[in-house]
Design a protein around this motif. Structure first.
Motif, PDB file in Angstrom:
ATOM      1  N   UNK A   2       0.845  -1.194   0.000  1.00  0.00           N
ATOM      2  CA  UNK A   2       0.000   0.000   0.000  1.00  0.00           C
ATOM      3  C   UNK A   2       0.884   1.249   0.000  1.00  0.00           C
ATOM      4  N   UNK A   3       0.517   2.258  -0.826  1.00  0.00           N
ATOM      5  CA  UNK A   3       1.315   3.484  -0.972  1.00  0.00           C
ATOM      6  C   UNK A   3       1.553   4.188   0.367  1.00  0.00           C
ATOM      7  N   UNK A   4       0.513   4.320   1.193  1.00  0.00           N
ATOM      8  CA  UNK A   4       0.660   5.008   2.480  1.00  0.00           C
ATOM      9  C   UNK A   4       1.558   4.232   3.437  1.00  0.00           C
ATOM     10  N   UNK A   5       1.423   2.916   3.430  1.00  0.00           N
ATOM     11  CA  UNK A   5       2.271   2.074   4.287  1.00  0.00           C
ATOM     12  C   UNK A   5       3.727   2.203   3.842  1.00  0.00           C
ATOM     13  N   UNK A   6       3.943   2.152   2.519  1.00  0.00           N
ATOM     14  CA  UNK A   6       5.300   2.260   1.976  1.00  0.00           C
ATOM     15  C   UNK A   6       5.920   3.617   2.342  1.00  0.00           C
ATOM     16  N   UNK A   7       5.146   4.689   2.198  1.00  0.00           N
ATOM     17  CA  UNK A   7       5.617   6.032   2.530  1.00  0.00           C
ATOM     18  C   UNK A   7       5.969   6.129   4.016  1.00  0.00           C
ATOM     19  N   UNK A   8       5.112   5.599   4.871  1.00  0.00           N
ATOM     20  CA  UNK A   8       5.369   5.620   6.313  1.00  0.00           C
ATOM     21  C   UNK A   8       6.587   4.805   6.694  1.00  0.00           C
TER      22      UNK A   8
END
Length: 140
Positions: A2-8
């Motif tokens: 997931x993009x948000x998980x990866x960013x975090x």
């Protein structure tokens, strides 16, 4: 991923890398139940304090809101309250990591170095009062 998980995950890794480069030890909380992602510690005495530590909540943004030269990060009331106010035995900080818009730019590796993008900022909320639900949170 997931993009948000990866960013975090990149944001936390960025703080971890900075701490390690500075000669500090780090530990990751096994669950974020108390508003803390990482603990950063100095191994041994530092001035008159023995083995000082801080706790950090890491947020990340690929499109930060900047006003008057300051980064503004929105927090839920509960998350703000886990960082704000006095009384913590270990000082707590909010860290905001500005990340590239595409994951391919998070880390660029060559034979000579690895460049992590982009920057991290921190803020102590000790001097802010906690908020009641429904009340506007002061900008961090």
């Amino acid at each position: 991923m997931n993009k948000n998980v990866h960013q975090g995950l990149h944001g936390e890794g960025f703080i971890y890398a900075l701490a390690c480069a500075g000669g500090f030890t780090t530990s990751r909380m096994n669950l974020d139940l108390d508003g803390v992602d990482l603990q950063i510690a100095h191994p041994g005495p530092r001035g008159t304090t023995r083995s000082p530590k801080i706790e950090v909540q890491v947020k990340s943004s690929s499109a930060p809101q900047v006003k008057d030269g300051q980064i503004h990060q929105s927090l839920k009331v509960g998350h703000f309250n886990q960082l704000a106010g006095a009384g913590f035995q270990v000082p707590r900080f909010l860290s905001v990591v500005i990340v590239p818009t595409t994951p391919e730019e998070y880390a660029v590796c060559t034979d000579e170095h690895m460049r992590l993008s982009t920057a991290a900022y921190w803020l102590s909320l000790t001097d802010h009062e906690t908020c009641q639900a429904g009340r506007k949170i002061p900008r961090a």
